[in-house]
Scaffold this motif. Structure first.
Motif, PDB file in Angstrom:
ATOM      1  N   LEU A 133      -7.607  -0.612  -1.822  1.00 48.21           N
ATOM      2  CA  LEU A 133      -8.234  -1.453  -2.839  1.00 48.21           C
ATOM      3  C   LEU A 133      -7.216  -1.912  -3.870  1.00 48.21           C
ATOM      4  O   LEU A 133      -7.209  -3.086  -4.273  1.00 48.21           O
ATOM      5  CB  LEU A 133      -9.368  -0.685  -3.522  1.00 48.21           C
ATOM      6  CG  LEU A 133     -10.106  -1.427  -4.643  1.00 48.21           C
ATOM      7  CD1 LEU A 133     -10.711  -2.719  -4.134  1.00 48.21           C
ATOM      8  CD2 LEU A 133     -11.175  -0.525  -5.253  1.00 48.21           C
ATOM      9  N   ALA A 134      -6.348  -1.015  -4.306  1.00 46.98           N
ATOM     10  CA  ALA A 134      -5.355  -1.365  -5.318  1.00 46.98           C
ATOM     11  C   ALA A 134      -4.403  -2.446  -4.802  1.00 46.98           C
ATOM     12  O   ALA A 134      -4.069  -3.392  -5.526  1.00 46.98           O
ATOM     13  CB  ALA A 134      -4.568  -0.131  -5.734  1.00 46.98           C
ATOM     14  N   ALA A 135      -3.968  -2.311  -3.551  1.00 49.37           N
ATOM     15  CA  ALA A 135      -3.075  -3.320  -2.968  1.00 49.37           C
ATOM     16  C   ALA A 135      -3.783  -4.660  -2.841  1.00 49.37           C
ATOM     17  O   ALA A 135      -3.203  -5.722  -3.101  1.00 49.37           O
ATOM     18  CB  ALA A 135      -2.580  -2.857  -1.605  1.00 49.37           C
ATOM     19  N   THR A 136      -5.067  -4.626  -2.444  1.00 47.94           N
ATOM     20  CA  THR A 136      -5.848  -5.858  -2.326  1.00 47.94           C
ATOM     21  C   THR A 136      -6.012  -6.529  -3.686  1.00 47.94           C
ATOM     22  O   THR A 136      -5.893  -7.756  -3.810  1.00 47.94           O
ATOM     23  CB  THR A 136      -7.236  -5.547  -1.735  1.00 47.94           C
ATOM     24  OG1 THR A 136      -7.072  -4.982  -0.430  1.00 47.94           O
ATOM     25  CG2 THR A 136      -8.077  -6.816  -1.623  1.00 47.94           C
ATOM     26  N   GLN A 137      -6.277  -5.738  -4.712  1.00 50.45           N
ATOM     27  CA  GLN A 137      -6.425  -6.287  -6.057  1.00 50.45           C
ATOM     28  C   GLN A 137      -5.136  -6.968  -6.511  1.00 50.45           C
ATOM     29  O   GLN A 137      -5.163  -8.091  -7.039  1.00 50.45           O
ATOM     30  CB  GLN A 137      -6.798  -5.166  -7.036  1.00 50.45           C
ATOM     31  CG  GLN A 137      -8.187  -4.600  -6.832  1.00 50.45           C
ATOM     32  CD  GLN A 137      -8.405  -3.327  -7.628  1.00 50.45           C
ATOM     33  OE1 GLN A 137      -7.461  -2.600  -7.940  1.00 50.45           O
ATOM     34  NE2 GLN A 137      -9.655  -3.054  -7.966  1.00 50.45           N
ATOM     35  N   ARG A 186       0.827  -1.199   0.000  1.00 49.76           N
ATOM     36  CA  ARG A 186       0.000   0.000   0.000  1.00 49.76           C
ATOM     37  C   ARG A 186       0.874   1.267   0.000  1.00 49.76           C
ATOM     38  O   ARG A 186       0.628   2.205  -0.764  1.00 49.76           O
ATOM     39  CB  ARG A 186      -0.918  -0.002   1.222  1.00 49.76           C
ATOM     40  CG  ARG A 186      -1.772   1.236   1.381  1.00 49.76           C
ATOM     41  CD  ARG A 186      -2.597   1.157   2.669  1.00 49.76           C
ATOM     42  NE  ARG A 186      -3.339   2.383   2.890  1.00 49.76           N
ATOM     43  CZ  ARG A 186      -2.827   3.480   3.432  1.00 49.76           C
ATOM     44  NH1 ARG A 186      -1.557   3.501   3.813  1.00 49.76           N
ATOM     45  NH2 ARG A 186      -3.569   4.554   3.598  1.00 49.76           N
ATOM     46  N   SER A 187       1.891   1.274   0.854  1.00 53.49           N
ATOM     47  CA  SER A 187       2.781   2.433   0.943  1.00 53.49           C
ATOM     48  C   SER A 187       3.529   2.652  -0.373  1.00 53.49           C
ATOM     49  O   SER A 187       3.741   3.796  -0.795  1.00 53.49           O
ATOM     50  CB  SER A 187       3.781   2.241   2.089  1.00 53.49           C
ATOM     51  OG  SER A 187       3.110   2.165   3.333  1.00 53.49           O
ATOM     52  N   TYR A 188       3.919   1.548  -1.007  1.00 47.95           N
ATOM     53  CA  TYR A 188       4.606   1.666  -2.289  1.00 47.95           C
ATOM     54  C   TYR A 188       3.703   2.306  -3.336  1.00 47.95           C
ATOM     55  O   TYR A 188       4.117   3.199  -4.090  1.00 47.95           O
ATOM     56  CB  TYR A 188       5.088   0.299  -2.769  1.00 47.95           C
ATOM     57  CG  TYR A 188       5.571   0.331  -4.192  1.00 47.95           C
ATOM     58  CD1 TYR A 188       6.800   0.905  -4.512  1.00 47.95           C
ATOM     59  CD2 TYR A 188       4.776  -0.147  -5.226  1.00 47.95           C
ATOM     60  CE1 TYR A 188       7.234   0.981  -5.831  1.00 47.95           C
ATOM     61  CE2 TYR A 188       5.200  -0.077  -6.546  1.00 47.95           C
ATOM     62  CZ  TYR A 188       6.427   0.486  -6.840  1.00 47.95           C
ATOM     63  OH  TYR A 188       6.848   0.573  -8.136  1.00 47.95           O
ATOM     64  N   VAL A 243      -3.722   6.614  -8.047  1.00 46.97           N
ATOM     65  CA  VAL A 243      -4.381   5.640  -7.178  1.00 46.97           C
ATOM     66  C   VAL A 243      -5.180   6.386  -6.118  1.00 46.97           C
ATOM     67  O   VAL A 243      -4.611   6.954  -5.181  1.00 46.97           O
ATOM     68  CB  VAL A 243      -3.348   4.709  -6.499  1.00 46.97           C
ATOM     69  CG1 VAL A 243      -4.060   3.711  -5.593  1.00 46.97           C
ATOM     70  CG2 VAL A 243      -2.513   3.981  -7.546  1.00 46.97           C
ATOM     71  N   GLU A 244      -6.478   6.387  -6.269  1.00 48.37           N
ATOM     72  CA  GLU A 244      -7.326   7.077  -5.302  1.00 48.37           C
ATOM     73  C   GLU A 244      -7.592   6.233  -4.069  1.00 48.37           C
ATOM     74  O   GLU A 244      -7.803   6.767  -2.981  1.00 48.37           O
ATOM     75  CB  GLU A 244      -8.653   7.466  -5.961  1.00 48.37           C
ATOM     76  CG  GLU A 244      -8.492   8.478  -7.088  1.00 48.37           C
ATOM     77  CD  GLU A 244      -9.829   8.860  -7.688  1.00 48.37           C
ATOM     78  OE1 GLU A 244     -10.858   8.316  -7.233  1.00 48.37           O
ATOM     79  OE2 GLU A 244      -9.841   9.694  -8.619  1.00 48.37           O
ATOM     80  N   ASP A 245      -7.606   4.923  -4.229  1.00 50.98           N
ATOM     81  CA  ASP A 245      -7.868   4.010  -3.113  1.00 50.98           C
ATOM     82  C   ASP A 245      -6.735   2.992  -3.054  1.00 50.98           C
ATOM     83  O   ASP A 245      -6.787   1.942  -3.693  1.00 50.98           O
ATOM     84  CB  ASP A 245      -9.215   3.312  -3.307  1.00 50.98           C
ATOM     85  CG  ASP A 245      -9.662   2.534  -2.074  1.00 50.98           C
ATOM     86  OD1 ASP A 245      -8.792   2.152  -1.268  1.00 50.98           O
ATOM     87  OD2 ASP A 245     -10.875   2.309  -1.917  1.00 50.98           O
TER      88      ASP A 245
END
Length: 208
Positions: free
Chosen positions: A158-162, A139-141, A153-155
């Motif tokens: 969510l992006a990390a989870t995807q 997420r931090s990356y 990346v707004e979320d």
């Protein structure tokens, strides 16, 4: 005390720690978390009770160590620097696939799943000390890449989870459900590369 003696003692301590963790994992899988005592783990690992209790005074402390070591990256590195999202995500994705491919990771999840009804704290430890720190690094990356302007990346959650989900859903979860499930090195690389392409394409210029 000389440096050589200190190094020797440190090596012996690491070896005993590894024996203890291996014995604990085997016994937790064989007998269950509740029925496995620290004394039995000491006996199985071949170390004295005093040695085991010195490192792990409780089963909870021992399980926490199992989680921490299972999720430790091979090189111990932080997320890659921002600037090239394809290169960075590839590094993170292959690191994640390597973690999930370790035998002790499958064992750890089996222990948690089997003992979840009676010991929900095991799942808490697995999530808070294992999964969540790694998730946070991804997420931090992604947030760093967002700040660098390479992606929008707004979320980030969510992006990390995807991203991690695309990898784990093929590389890891079937190993818990499908007997004999194996994924070749070449296939793992393909899975990671496709996950990287998907995320990079989705979030480049806001996914337009």
């Amino acid at each position: 005390m000389s440096r050589a003696v200190t190094t020797y003692h440190q090596r012996i301590a690491r070896e005993k720690r590894a024996l203890i963790l291996a014995a604990a994992t085997a016994l937790f899988l064989e007998m269950g978390y509740d029925r496995t005592s620290l004394a039995r783990i000491a006996e199985r690992s071949g170390v004295s009770r005093a040695t085991l209790f010195k490192q792990f005074p409780t089963k909870a402390a021992l399980f926490d160590a199992m989680v921490t070591e299972s999720w430790a990256t091979a090189d111990g590195e932080d997320p890659p620097p921002a600037g090239d999202v394809v290169d960075g995500l590839t590094t993170l994705g292959r690191r994640y696939a390597e973690l999930l491919s370790r035998p002790q990771m499958t064992d750890l999840f089996r222990i948690v799943i089997a003992e979840l009804p009676r010991f929900p704290e095991l799942a808490d430890a697995q999530f808070s000390q294992g999964k969540m720190p790694y998730f946070e690094s991804v997420r931090s990356y992604l947030l760093a890449e967002h700040e660098a302007g390479t992606v929008q990346v707004e979320d980030a959650d969510l992006a990390a989870t995807q991203f991690l989900g695309m990898i784990s859903n093929y590389v890891f979860w079937p190993t818990l459900l499908v007997p004999g499930w194996e994924v070749s090195t070449e296939r793992v690389e393909q899975v990671v590369d496709e996950a990287v392409r998907t995320i990079a394409a989705r979030y480049a210029d806001g996914g337009r």
